[in-house]
Design an enzyme around this catalytic site. Structure first.
Site, mmCIF file in Angstrom:
data_model
loop_
_atom_site.group_PDB
_atom_site.id
_atom_site.type_symbol
_atom_site.label_atom_id
_atom_site.label_comp_id
_atom_site.label_asym_id
_atom_site.label_seq_id
_atom_site.Cartn_x
_atom_site.Cartn_y
_atom_site.Cartn_z
ATOM 1 N N ASP A 113 0.837 -1.206 0.000
ATOM 2 C CA ASP A 113 0.000 0.000 0.000
ATOM 3 C C ASP A 113 0.871 1.255 0.000
ATOM 4 O O ASP A 113 2.024 1.240 0.444
ATOM 5 C CB ASP A 113 -0.890 0.047 1.252
ATOM 6 N N TRP A 114 0.266 2.339 -0.390
ATOM 7 C CA TRP A 114 0.891 3.671 -0.381
ATOM 8 C C TRP A 114 1.584 3.948 0.952
ATOM 9 O O TRP A 114 2.714 4.398 1.008
ATOM 10 C CB TRP A 114 -0.223 4.688 -0.664
#
Ligand code: URA
Length: 246
Positions: A113-114
């Site tokens: 994820d980011w």
């Protein structure tokens, strides 16, 4: 494009693209589906199509696919606030920004994820990427997760017994409290999973009533981050490659 079955040298177009470092086979299928791939001047949309690598000319986005590149593999410590992608339509930083010196068309293996940091593999070997990302590979991935509270052992055991999240039932291979780290209001937990579902670790902790406030992947199979700082990478050694699935 090959039409007869007598020819022996035929391979699937998606495998050809993966072997040439264009993308993983799955991504190559998406590219075919989107009409980005031409064989001998004709756009191909059929996913199962086979080609003769010695005779057929394959182009991707108008560019001729050249001879097989040297395959490269990197262990990267992805910083948080970076997209696991080769490009971002919104102009956010992407993992490829860290590989400006690498003149090969590499891409990430799977995704973080980011806001997740930690171990990410980068390669131009589509088959290798497929093998790791495929659910049947069951390569263990270990994460350190900081939670917004402290779960008791009973709650943590639920994760090893199995929980249902969007995408199916999943269970942790191992879960343990890392008691020596951080404040006493927010637990650090080490969790090892073998599936690779979207946002799996966060969803698993949500299922037992906690939010993950920090997440870091510390190992994939036998491969560890071992001193790599966020944003740094190193080439994988032959030994790393051999041991990865052990
Ligand atoms: N699980 C998550 O929730 N996020 C990641 O980035 C990786 C695994």
């Amino acid at each position: 494009m090959a039409k007869t079955v007598e020819q022996t040298n035929l391979i699937r177009l998606n495998k050809y693209l993966a072997d040439h470092g264009i993308a993983s086979r799955r991504k190559a299928d998406e590219m075919i589906d989107e009409g980005l791939v031409q064989v001998n001047g004709r756009t191909v949309y059929e996913l199962g199509v086979k080609i003769d690598p010695d005779k057929d000319k394959v182009k991707v986005k108008g560019k001729l696919v050249m001879a097989k590149p040297q395959l490269v593999y990197f262990v990267f410590n992805k910083p948080k606030n970076v997209v696991t992608s080769t490009a971002d339509p919104q102009g956010r930083p992407v993992v490829l920004d860290y590989f400006k010196k690498v003149k090969k068309r590499i891409f990430p293996v799977g995704r973080l994820d980011w806001d997740t940091e930690g171990l990410l593999l980068m390669t131009n070997d589509g088959d290798f990427a497929n093998e790791i990302a495929h659910p049947s590979s069951k390569v263990p991935k270990t994460y350190h997760a900081k939670l917004d509270g402290i779960p008791n052992d009973e709650k943590l055991q639920k994760l090893t017994k199995g929980v249902s999240i969007v995408g199916g039932k999943v269970k942790a291979l191992k879960v343990k409290k890392l008691s020596s780290r951080g404040s006493d209001k927010k637990a650090w937990i080490e969790i090892t999973i073998t599936e690779g579902k979207n946002r799996q670790v966060k969803k698993m902790f949500e299922k037992i009533g906690f939010s993950v406030v920090k997440l870091k992947r510390v190992s994939i199979g036998s491969l560890k981050l071992a001193g790599l700082k966020p944003g740094d990478y190193r080439p994988m050694t032959q030994k790393d490659l051999e041991n990865l699935f052990k």
